[in-house]
Design a protein around this motif. Structure first.
Motif, PDB file in Angstrom:
ATOM      1  N   ARG A  59       0.841  -1.211   0.000  1.00  0.00           N
ATOM      2  CA  ARG A  59       0.000   0.000   0.000  1.00  0.00           C
ATOM      3  C   ARG A  59       0.870   1.252   0.000  1.00  0.00           C
ATOM      4  O   ARG A  59       0.586   2.220  -0.721  1.00  0.00           O
ATOM      5  N   TRP A  60       1.935   1.263   0.802  1.00  0.00           N
ATOM      6  CA  TRP A  60       2.845   2.415   0.828  1.00  0.00           C
ATOM      7  C   TRP A  60       3.573   2.562  -0.502  1.00  0.00           C
ATOM      8  O   TRP A  60       3.816   3.690  -0.971  1.00  0.00           O
ATOM      9  N   THR A  61       3.934   1.440  -1.121  1.00  0.00           N
ATOM     10  CA  THR A  61       4.605   1.495  -2.419  1.00  0.00           C
ATOM     11  C   THR A  61       3.697   2.124  -3.467  1.00  0.00           C
ATOM     12  O   THR A  61       4.115   3.006  -4.220  1.00  0.00           O
ATOM     13  N   VAL A  62       2.455   1.673  -3.514  1.00  0.00           N
ATOM     14  CA  VAL A  62       1.497   2.212  -4.483  1.00  0.00           C
ATOM     15  C   VAL A  62       1.219   3.688  -4.203  1.00  0.00           C
ATOM     16  O   VAL A  62       1.132   4.499  -5.132  1.00  0.00           O
ATOM     17  N   ALA A  63       1.095   4.050  -2.931  1.00  0.00           N
ATOM     18  CA  ALA A  63       0.861   5.454  -2.584  1.00  0.00           C
ATOM     19  C   ALA A  63       2.024   6.335  -3.038  1.00  0.00           C
ATOM     20  O   ALA A  63       1.806   7.428  -3.563  1.00  0.00           O
ATOM     21  N   GLY A  64       3.237   5.860  -2.854  1.00  0.00           N
ATOM     22  CA  GLY A  64       4.393   6.645  -3.273  1.00  0.00           C
ATOM     23  C   GLY A  64       4.521   6.727  -4.772  1.00  0.00           C
ATOM     24  O   GLY A  64       4.777   7.797  -5.337  1.00  0.00           O
ATOM     25  N   PHE A  65       4.319   5.592  -5.442  1.00  0.00           N
ATOM     26  CA  PHE A  65       4.495   5.544  -6.885  1.00  0.00           C
ATOM     27  C   PHE A  65       3.358   6.246  -7.621  1.00  0.00           C
ATOM     28  O   PHE A  65       3.590   6.980  -8.577  1.00  0.00           O
ATOM     29  N   GLY A  66       2.135   6.028  -7.176  1.00  0.00           N
ATOM     30  CA  GLY A  66       1.002   6.543  -7.922  1.00  0.00           C
ATOM     31  C   GLY A  66       0.467   7.885  -7.458  1.00  0.00           C
ATOM     32  O   GLY A  66      -0.186   8.589  -8.223  1.00  0.00           O
ATOM     33  N   LEU A  67       0.737   8.249  -6.211  1.00  0.00           N
ATOM     34  CA  LEU A  67       0.164   9.487  -5.681  1.00  0.00           C
ATOM     35  C   LEU A  67       1.218  10.514  -5.265  1.00  0.00           C
ATOM     36  O   LEU A  67       1.273  11.611  -5.812  1.00  0.00           O
ATOM     37  N   HIS A  68       2.029  10.154  -4.298  1.00  0.00           N
ATOM     38  CA  HIS A  68       2.948  11.118  -3.691  1.00  0.00           C
ATOM     39  C   HIS A  68       3.943  11.696  -4.699  1.00  0.00           C
ATOM     40  O   HIS A  68       4.071  12.921  -4.814  1.00  0.00           O
ATOM     41  N   GLY A  69       4.662  10.832  -5.396  1.00  0.00           N
ATOM     42  CA  GLY A  69       5.688  11.312  -6.330  1.00  0.00           C
ATOM     43  C   GLY A  69       5.131  12.200  -7.430  1.00  0.00           C
ATOM     44  O   GLY A  69       5.571  13.345  -7.606  1.00  0.00           O
ATOM     45  N   PRO A  70       4.153  11.704  -8.207  1.00  0.00           N
ATOM     46  CA  PRO A  70       3.594  12.549  -9.273  1.00  0.00           C
ATOM     47  C   PRO A  70       2.919  13.821  -8.761  1.00  0.00           C
ATOM     48  O   PRO A  70       3.051  14.886  -9.363  1.00  0.00           O
ATOM     49  N   PHE A  71       2.200  13.721  -7.636  1.00  0.00           N
ATOM     50  CA  PHE A  71       1.508  14.892  -7.096  1.00  0.00           C
ATOM     51  C   PHE A  71       2.495  16.001  -6.760  1.00  0.00           C
ATOM     52  O   PHE A  71       2.296  17.161  -7.135  1.00  0.00           O
ATOM     53  N   PHE A  72       3.554  15.667  -6.044  1.00  0.00           N
ATOM     54  CA  PHE A  72       4.494  16.702  -5.648  1.00  0.00           C
ATOM     55  C   PHE A  72       5.335  17.195  -6.814  1.00  0.00           C
ATOM     56  O   PHE A  72       5.685  18.372  -6.882  1.00  0.00           O
ATOM     57  N   PHE A  73       5.642  16.328  -7.770  1.00  0.00           N
ATOM     58  CA  PHE A  73       6.374  16.780  -8.953  1.00  0.00           C
ATOM     59  C   PHE A  73       5.542  17.808  -9.721  1.00  0.00           C
ATOM     60  O   PHE A  73       6.017  18.898 -10.035  1.00  0.00           O
ATOM     61  N   LEU A  74       4.285  17.452  -9.992  1.00  0.00           N
ATOM     62  CA  LEU A  74       3.433  18.359 -10.756  1.00  0.00           C
ATOM     63  C   LEU A  74       3.046  19.591  -9.938  1.00  0.00           C
ATOM     64  O   LEU A  74       2.944  20.692 -10.486  1.00  0.00           O
ATOM     65  N   GLY A  75       2.847  19.410  -8.642  1.00  0.00           N
ATOM     66  CA  GLY A  75       2.482  20.540  -7.795  1.00  0.00           C
ATOM     67  C   GLY A  75       3.584  21.578  -7.692  1.00  0.00           C
ATOM     68  O   GLY A  75       3.329  22.785  -7.831  1.00  0.00           O
ATOM     69  N   PHE A  76       4.799  21.130  -7.475  1.00  0.00           N
ATOM     70  CA  PHE A  76       5.911  22.086  -7.385  1.00  0.00           C
ATOM     71  C   PHE A  76       6.233  22.690  -8.749  1.00  0.00           C
ATOM     72  O   PHE A  76       6.682  23.828  -8.838  1.00  0.00           O
ATOM     73  N   ARG A  77       5.981  21.948  -9.795  1.00  0.00           N
ATOM     74  CA  ARG A  77       6.163  22.493 -11.144  1.00  0.00           C
ATOM     75  C   ARG A  77       5.191  23.646 -11.366  1.00  0.00           C
ATOM     76  O   ARG A  77       5.552  24.693 -11.924  1.00  0.00           O
ATOM     77  N   GLN A  78       3.942  23.462 -10.920  1.00  0.00           N
ATOM     78  CA  GLN A  78       2.946  24.531 -11.055  1.00  0.00           C
ATOM     79  C   GLN A  78       3.302  25.727 -10.179  1.00  0.00           C
ATOM     80  O   GLN A  78       3.150  26.878 -10.605  1.00  0.00           O
ATOM     81  N   LEU A  79       3.783  25.481  -8.968  1.00  0.00           N
ATOM     82  CA  LEU A  79       4.208  26.595  -8.118  1.00  0.00           C
ATOM     83  C   LEU A  79       5.346  27.380  -8.752  1.00  0.00           C
ATOM     84  O   LEU A  79       5.399  28.612  -8.645  1.00  0.00           O
ATOM     85  N   ASP A  80       6.272  26.672  -9.399  1.00  0.00           N
ATOM     86  CA  ASP A  80       7.357  27.367 -10.095  1.00  0.00           C
ATOM     87  C   ASP A  80       6.820  28.261 -11.214  1.00  0.00           C
ATOM     88  O   ASP A  80       7.357  29.338 -11.471  1.00  0.00           O
ATOM     89  N   ARG A  81       5.774  27.827 -11.874  1.00  0.00           N
ATOM     90  CA  ARG A  81       5.169  28.654 -12.936  1.00  0.00           C
ATOM     91  C   ARG A  81       4.509  29.897 -12.335  1.00  0.00           C
ATOM     92  O   ARG A  81       4.612  30.985 -12.905  1.00  0.00           O
ATOM     93  N   TRP A  82       3.809  29.727 -11.219  1.00  0.00           N
ATOM     94  CA  TRP A  82       3.102  30.854 -10.617  1.00  0.00           C
ATOM     95  C   TRP A  82       4.029  31.839  -9.934  1.00  0.00           C
ATOM     96  O   TRP A  82       3.869  33.028 -10.017  1.00  0.00           O
ATOM     97  N   LEU A  83       5.000  31.299  -9.173  1.00  0.00           N
ATOM     98  CA  LEU A  83       5.850  32.149  -8.330  1.00  0.00           C
ATOM     99  C   LEU A  83       7.237  32.375  -8.894  1.00  0.00           C
ATOM    100  O   LEU A  83       7.975  33.192  -8.358  1.00  0.00           O
ATOM    101  N   GLY A  84       7.593  31.664  -9.910  1.00  0.00           N
ATOM    102  CA  GLY A  84       8.942  31.768 -10.466  1.00  0.00           C
ATOM    103  C   GLY A  84       9.836  30.703  -9.879  1.00  0.00           C
ATOM    104  O   GLY A  84       9.684  30.289  -8.728  1.00  0.00           O
ATOM    105  N   ALA A  85      10.792  30.276 -10.679  1.00  0.00           N
ATOM    106  CA  ALA A  85      11.731  29.248 -10.232  1.00  0.00           C
ATOM    107  C   ALA A  85      12.640  29.802  -9.151  1.00  0.00           C
ATOM    108  O   ALA A  85      12.913  31.001  -9.107  1.00  0.00           O
ATOM    109  N   PRO A  86      13.131  28.932  -8.247  1.00  0.00           N
ATOM    110  CA  PRO A  86      14.045  29.410  -7.205  1.00  0.00           C
ATOM    111  C   PRO A  86      15.337  29.937  -7.825  1.00  0.00           C
ATOM    112  O   PRO A  86      15.807  29.443  -8.839  1.00  0.00           O
ATOM    113  N   THR A  87      15.897  30.959  -7.202  1.00  0.00           N
ATOM    114  CA  THR A  87      17.100  31.589  -7.744  1.00  0.00           C
ATOM    115  C   THR A  87      18.376  31.058  -7.111  1.00  0.00           C
ATOM    116  O   THR A  87      19.456  31.350  -7.607  1.00  0.00           O
ATOM    117  N   SER A  88      18.291  30.353  -6.024  1.00  0.00           N
ATOM    118  CA  SER A  88      19.521  29.856  -5.405  1.00  0.00           C
ATOM    119  C   SER A  88      19.557  28.350  -5.379  1.00  0.00           C
ATOM    120  O   SER A  88      18.622  27.664  -5.542  1.00  0.00           O
TER     121      SER A  88
END
Length: 88
Positions: A59-88
């Motif tokens: 269950r933890w493997t599926v949660a990490g592979f199917g939910l956690h990893g993609p969610f945070f990758f796409l979520g932080f990608r969207q935040l970078d678009r809205w707020l700008g990429a980190p400078t440091s």
């Protein structure tokens, strides 16, 4: 982009799998199942409370592979678009 989402899921699923096994063994004191003979009817690791819970780990493997990893990758990608990429 699909390769990056897959890689994020693979990394997260692997980390969650290793973390759950470590928690079960080191914190909860469970043991990894070992099979000495094929016809050993007295020991069934799926019903023993002292052996590793494989279903929980999966269950933890599926949660990490199917939910956690993609969610945070796409979520932080969207935040970078809205707020700008980190400078440091």
């Amino acid at each position: 982009m699909l390769a990056n989402v897959f890689r994020a899921g693979l990394q997260s699923g692997t980390i969650m799998t290793v973390s759950d096994v470590a928690t079960q063994v080191l914190v909860e004191g469970k043991q990894l199942a070992t099979f000495t003979t094929i016809n050993d009817n007295d020991h069934n690791p799926s019903t023993s409370s002292s052996s590793l819970d494989i279903h929980r780990t999966l269950r933890w493997t599926v949660a990490g592979f199917g939910l956690h990893g993609p969610f945070f990758f796409l979520g932080f990608r969207q935040l970078d678009r809205w707020l700008g990429a980190p400078t440091s």
